[in-house]
Design a protein around this motif. Sequence first.
Motif, short mmCIF file in Angstrom:
data_model
loop_
_atom_site.label_atom_id
_atom_site.label_comp_id
_atom_site.label_asym_id
_atom_site.label_seq_id
_atom_site.Cartn_x
_atom_site.Cartn_y
_atom_site.Cartn_z
N ALA A 258 -17.25 85.25 81.60
CA ALA A 258 -16.03 85.50 80.83
C ALA A 258 -15.78 84.22 80.07
O ALA A 258 -15.78 83.13 80.67
N HIS A 259 -15.69 84.30 78.77
CA HIS A 259 -15.49 83.08 78.00
C HIS A 259 -14.33 83.20 77.02
O HIS A 259 -13.86 84.29 76.73
N MET A 260 -13.89 82.06 76.53
CA MET A 260 -12.74 82.01 75.63
C MET A 260 -13.23 81.95 74.18
O MET A 260 -14.24 81.31 73.89
N LEU B 278 -11.33 84.74 88.08
CA LEU B 278 -11.15 84.85 89.53
C LEU B 278 -11.03 86.32 89.95
O LEU B 278 -11.56 86.72 90.99
N MET B 279 -10.34 87.11 89.14
CA MET B 279 -10.17 88.53 89.44
C MET B 279 -11.53 89.23 89.45
O MET B 279 -11.71 90.25 90.11
N LEU B 280 -12.49 88.69 88.66
CA LEU B 280 -13.82 89.28 88.59
C LEU B 280 -14.78 88.59 89.57
O LEU B 280 -16.00 88.73 89.45
N ASN B 281 -14.21 87.84 90.51
CA ASN B 281 -15.00 87.14 91.51
C ASN B 281 -16.06 86.22 90.91
O ASN B 281 -17.17 86.10 91.43
N CYS B 282 -15.72 85.59 89.80
CA CYS B 282 -16.63 84.67 89.14
C CYS B 282 -16.51 83.27 89.72
O CYS B 282 -15.49 82.91 90.30
N SER B 283 -17.55 82.46 89.50
CA SER B 283 -17.42 81.02 89.70
C SER B 283 -16.70 80.46 88.48
O SER B 283 -16.89 80.95 87.37
N ILE B 284 -15.90 79.43 88.69
CA ILE B 284 -15.17 78.82 87.59
C ILE B 284 -15.81 77.46 87.29
O ILE B 284 -16.03 76.66 88.21
N SER C 170 -15.94 79.38 69.94
CA SER C 170 -16.21 80.28 71.05
C SER C 170 -16.75 79.44 72.20
O SER C 170 -16.62 78.21 72.19
N GLN C 171 -17.35 80.09 73.18
CA GLN C 171 -18.11 79.36 74.18
C GLN C 171 -19.49 79.97 74.19
O GLN C 171 -19.65 81.16 73.94
N TYR C 172 -20.50 79.16 74.48
CA TYR C 172 -21.86 79.67 74.39
C TYR C 172 -22.54 79.55 75.74
O TYR C 172 -22.42 80.44 76.57
N ASP C 173 -23.19 78.42 75.99
CA ASP C 173 -23.93 78.31 77.24
C ASP C 173 -23.09 77.69 78.37
O ASP C 173 -23.60 77.46 79.45
N GLU C 174 -21.80 77.44 78.09
CA GLU C 174 -20.95 76.86 79.13
C GLU C 174 -19.65 77.66 79.23
O GLU C 174 -18.58 77.17 78.89
N PRO C 175 -19.74 78.91 79.68
CA PRO C 175 -18.51 79.72 79.76
C PRO C 175 -17.60 79.21 80.88
O PRO C 175 -18.09 78.61 81.84
N ILE C 176 -16.30 79.47 80.74
CA ILE C 176 -15.36 79.01 81.76
C ILE C 176 -15.55 79.74 83.09
O ILE C 176 -15.32 79.17 84.14
#
Length: 496
Positions: free
Chosen positions: A133-135, A76-82, A105-111
């Motif tokens: 941004a992914h976990m 959210l701080m980076l103005n991303c869609s979640i 990790s996360q690949y094609d489905e980042p949070i």
Amino acid sequence: MMNDLMDFDEVLARFEPVIGLEVHVELSTASKMWCGCSTTAGAEPNTHVCPVCLGLPGSLPVVNQSAIEAAIRIGLMLNCSIASWCRFARKNYFYPDMTKDYQISQYDEPIAFDGTVTIDVGGEPFTVPIERAHMEEDAGKLTHIGGSGRIQDADYSLADYNRAGVPLIEIVTKPVTGAGARAPEVARAYMEFLRDAVKALGVSDARLERGNMRCDVNVSLMPIGSEVLGTRSETKNVNSLRTVEESVRYEMRRQGAILAAGGRVKQETRHWNEAGYTTPGRSKEEAEDYRYFPEPDLVPVAPDAAWVEQLRESLPENPVSRRSRLRAAWGLADREFDDVVGVDGALDLIDATVAAGASPAGARKWWMGELARRANEQGCGLDELTITPKQVAEIQDLVETGALTDRLAREVFDGVLGGEGTPAQVIEARGLAVVSDDGALAEAVQAVLAANPDIVAKIRDGKTAAAGALIGQVMGRLQGKADAARVRELIMEACA
Ligand code: ADP
Ligand code: ZN
Ligand code: MG
């Protein structure tokens, strides 16, 4: 190993630099990503481990909710869609620091995905597009014994899995174009922005020098006028603001020389050497090599929309707005303010000291002067000194009201930092109050004047600079506990 380098200005005359930054942020959650083991650094090797983070067969991961919350807040701080629904992925590879032989990790489905941040580059705004941004999880730590300290020629290696499974957020930019000559500074300012942002969010200790944040710096060049991205190199694990900037500059110059000589840049990972250059690492794997597939042991993450909105509403102030607000509010000279920004933790400490009642100039003076010097001596961060902003404000207040001189204040700092108690306790125990009683001052002045008739004669002759020596002697008699300006007044009155 030295490479041919092109002059920086010549690079800019011929090419447009493109950078891409992949920043790993280590979260400061209490427990690891998939198990309850502690994330506290510095413990005996292999004491914060369990079957899950050791990757023993049959053990099952469970996701850490605070890590998901932190990931969403960063997004959210980076103005991303979640993402309303996303999964973890297995990234398969073999390395002894990762006993499962895969990283979750996360690949094609980042949070979080598709954001932008506008950063401050030397007073000018610059917008950096964010890919995702992914976990993911950190690996263990290998220490190679013998040889050069690298794995290739070591006698043996030690494995510590305390760090294995510590939550990481990886933040990846889209290719950043249009920075031109400012590309190295943009990289640095972006890293600085992320550091301040995750600190403001309270999700990471964000100490670059401890590896809490590491940056993979991708750089390529394209001929001016071209729209086609060139081949990039990726300098791994760059961990200071200065070296992020330097590695971009270096790679631009190295690649410029290769391209100008008709060569081709190799797509590879590179290492940054403290002496100021990069050396090749391995040539780069393609995504296929990792055999990514959805992690079967974890359920998908589907954050509730109302929760995400609640997190959005409770975001801290954006670091760029905060800086410009404080720059205006404090009224420091630009150079003074920039110095504050350059010292890790100083902005927060001065802000807290001002909030506790000190003037911005007074707060700045102590933190950037005396206290910075002591932190330096002790080899610790400014925010690790055992003094609080409130105590600094108290001491500064005593200086302003004349109860302490600067010299006495430094003694109070000595005492507080040395564990002797609060400022009031130190002042009491060490007897540090200023002698403001005019009777005691006058007595000391009279004694000094009587002992130095020659100097008194000079002052009466108009050579007022000679008064300095007398002030020194009076201060000596009073163990420095007098207000020098008042002493000067008394001397001048007596010599008039
Ligand atoms: P990998 O994980 O293989 O390094 P990613 O695509 O995840 O690949 O990340 C690569 C980073 O480099 C991203 O920040 C991306 O925007 C950036 N990038 C991609 N192509 C280029 C290029 N030609 N020049 C500079 N940066 C690039
Ligand atoms: Zn564990
Ligand atoms: Mg990469």
